[in-house]
Scaffold this motif. Sequence first.
Motif, short mmCIF file in Angstrom:
data_model
loop_
_atom_site.label_atom_id
_atom_site.label_comp_id
_atom_site.label_asym_id
_atom_site.label_seq_id
_atom_site.Cartn_x
_atom_site.Cartn_y
_atom_site.Cartn_z
N GLY A 98 0.82 -1.21 0.00
CA GLY A 98 0.00 0.00 0.00
C GLY A 98 0.85 1.25 0.00
N HIS A 99 1.90 1.26 0.82
CA HIS A 99 2.82 2.40 0.84
C HIS A 99 3.51 2.55 -0.52
CE1 HIS A 99 2.49 3.53 5.01
NE2 HIS A 99 2.81 2.30 5.43
N PHE A 100 3.92 1.43 -1.11
CA PHE A 100 4.60 1.48 -2.41
C PHE A 100 3.67 2.01 -3.49
CE2 PHE A 100 6.53 -0.26 -6.27
CZ PHE A 100 7.83 0.21 -6.11
N ASP A 101 2.43 1.55 -3.50
CA ASP A 101 1.45 2.06 -4.46
C ASP A 101 1.27 3.57 -4.29
OD1 ASP A 101 1.11 -0.49 -5.50
OD2 ASP A 101 -0.73 -0.88 -4.37
N LYS A 102 1.27 4.01 -3.05
CA LYS A 102 1.13 5.43 -2.75
C LYS A 102 2.32 6.21 -3.30
CE LYS A 102 -0.49 9.14 -0.72
NZ LYS A 102 -1.61 9.89 -1.27
N VAL A 103 3.53 5.67 -3.15
CA VAL A 103 4.73 6.33 -3.67
C VAL A 103 4.63 6.47 -5.18
CG1 VAL A 103 7.22 6.03 -4.07
CG2 VAL A 103 6.27 5.73 -1.78
N ILE A 104 4.23 5.42 -5.85
CA ILE A 104 4.09 5.48 -7.32
C ILE A 104 3.11 6.58 -7.70
CG2 ILE A 104 3.26 4.24 -9.36
CD1 ILE A 104 4.39 1.67 -8.01
N SER A 105 1.98 6.62 -7.04
CA SER A 105 0.97 7.65 -7.30
C SER A 105 1.53 9.05 -7.04
CB SER A 105 -0.26 7.39 -6.44
OG SER A 105 -1.18 8.43 -6.55
N MET A 106 2.24 9.19 -5.95
CA MET A 106 2.79 10.51 -5.59
C MET A 106 3.82 10.96 -6.63
SD MET A 106 3.20 9.99 -1.47
CE MET A 106 3.58 11.70 -1.04
N ILE A 107 4.65 10.04 -7.11
CA ILE A 107 5.64 10.39 -8.14
C ILE A 107 4.93 10.79 -9.42
CG2 ILE A 107 7.46 9.44 -9.63
CD1 ILE A 107 8.32 7.74 -7.16
N GLU A 108 3.93 10.02 -9.82
CA GLU A 108 3.18 10.33 -11.04
C GLU A 108 2.50 11.67 -10.95
OE1 GLU A 108 2.18 5.75 -12.46
OE2 GLU A 108 0.67 6.87 -11.32
N ASN A 109 2.12 12.06 -9.74
CA ASN A 109 1.43 13.35 -9.55
C ASN A 109 2.37 14.48 -9.17
OD1 ASN A 109 -1.18 12.31 -10.07
ND2 ASN A 109 -1.25 11.46 -8.01
N ASN A 110 3.68 14.22 -9.29
CA ASN A 110 4.69 15.24 -8.99
C ASN A 110 4.50 15.88 -7.62
OD1 ASN A 110 6.14 15.00 -11.47
ND2 ASN A 110 4.50 16.16 -12.47
N GLU A 111 4.22 15.05 -6.63
CA GLU A 111 4.02 15.58 -5.28
C GLU A 111 5.36 15.97 -4.66
OE1 GLU A 111 1.18 13.67 -2.76
OE2 GLU A 111 0.03 12.93 -4.48
N TYR A 112 5.28 16.64 -3.55
CA TYR A 112 6.43 17.20 -2.86
C TYR A 112 7.39 16.09 -2.43
CZ TYR A 112 8.71 20.55 0.32
OH TYR A 112 9.59 21.38 0.96
N CYS A 113 8.67 16.24 -2.84
CA CYS A 113 9.67 15.19 -2.63
C CYS A 113 9.81 14.72 -1.17
CB CYS A 113 11.03 15.64 -3.17
SG CYS A 113 11.03 15.82 -4.97
N PRO A 114 9.86 15.63 -0.19
CA PRO A 114 9.94 15.14 1.19
C PRO A 114 8.74 14.28 1.61
CG PRO A 114 10.67 17.41 1.10
CD PRO A 114 10.07 17.08 -0.25
N ASP A 115 7.57 14.58 1.07
CA ASP A 115 6.40 13.75 1.38
C ASP A 115 6.55 12.35 0.79
OD1 ASP A 115 5.27 15.90 2.71
OD2 ASP A 115 4.01 16.50 1.00
N ILE A 116 7.11 12.27 -0.42
CA ILE A 116 7.35 10.97 -1.05
C ILE A 116 8.39 10.20 -0.24
CG2 ILE A 116 8.19 9.78 -3.12
CD1 ILE A 116 7.17 12.22 -4.74
N THR A 117 9.42 10.90 0.19
CA THR A 117 10.48 10.26 0.98
C THR A 117 9.92 9.70 2.28
OG1 THR A 117 12.13 11.73 0.01
CG2 THR A 117 12.74 10.61 2.06
N ASN A 118 9.00 10.41 2.90
CA ASN A 118 8.36 9.88 4.12
C ASN A 118 7.67 8.55 3.84
OD1 ASN A 118 9.17 11.89 5.89
ND2 ASN A 118 7.42 13.18 5.43
N GLN A 119 7.06 8.45 2.69
CA GLN A 119 6.41 7.19 2.33
C GLN A 119 7.43 6.08 2.07
OE1 GLN A 119 3.09 6.21 2.14
NE2 GLN A 119 2.79 8.12 3.24
N THR A 120 8.57 6.44 1.43
CA THR A 120 9.58 5.41 1.18
C THR A 120 10.19 4.93 2.49
OG1 THR A 120 11.41 6.97 0.79
CG2 THR A 120 10.12 6.27 -1.14
N TYR A 121 10.32 5.82 3.47
CA TYR A 121 10.79 5.39 4.79
C TYR A 121 9.80 4.42 5.43
CZ TYR A 121 14.46 8.99 4.77
OH TYR A 121 15.55 9.76 4.48
N ALA A 122 8.52 4.66 5.23
CA ALA A 122 7.50 3.75 5.77
C ALA A 122 7.62 2.37 5.12
CB ALA A 122 6.11 4.33 5.55
#
Length: 77
Positions: free
Chosen positions: A8-32
């Motif tokens: 679920g976290h990984f799917d969220k990261v993919i979505s966040m990258i595709e949507n050009n979301e804020y990098c620190p927010d994506i990094t928080n998900q990758t840490y999860a």
Amino acid sequence: LRAKTAKGHFDKVISMIENNEYCPDITNQTYAIQSALKKIDELLLEHHLKTCVRNSIESNENIDDKVNEVIEVFKRK
């Protein structure tokens, strides 16, 4: 299941990258994801030690092989 949580976290990261979301927010998900995978590794190793390795010791079969398997896991870390 912890693997589904990591997925679920990984799917969220993919979505966040595709949507050009804020990098620190994506990094928080990758840490999860990393945290979830670490916990999965710990649980799998614990299960292996309590089942396969214990059974080998009790039956006096393949003990060295089982110990070497565990050593190889730690070498990869």
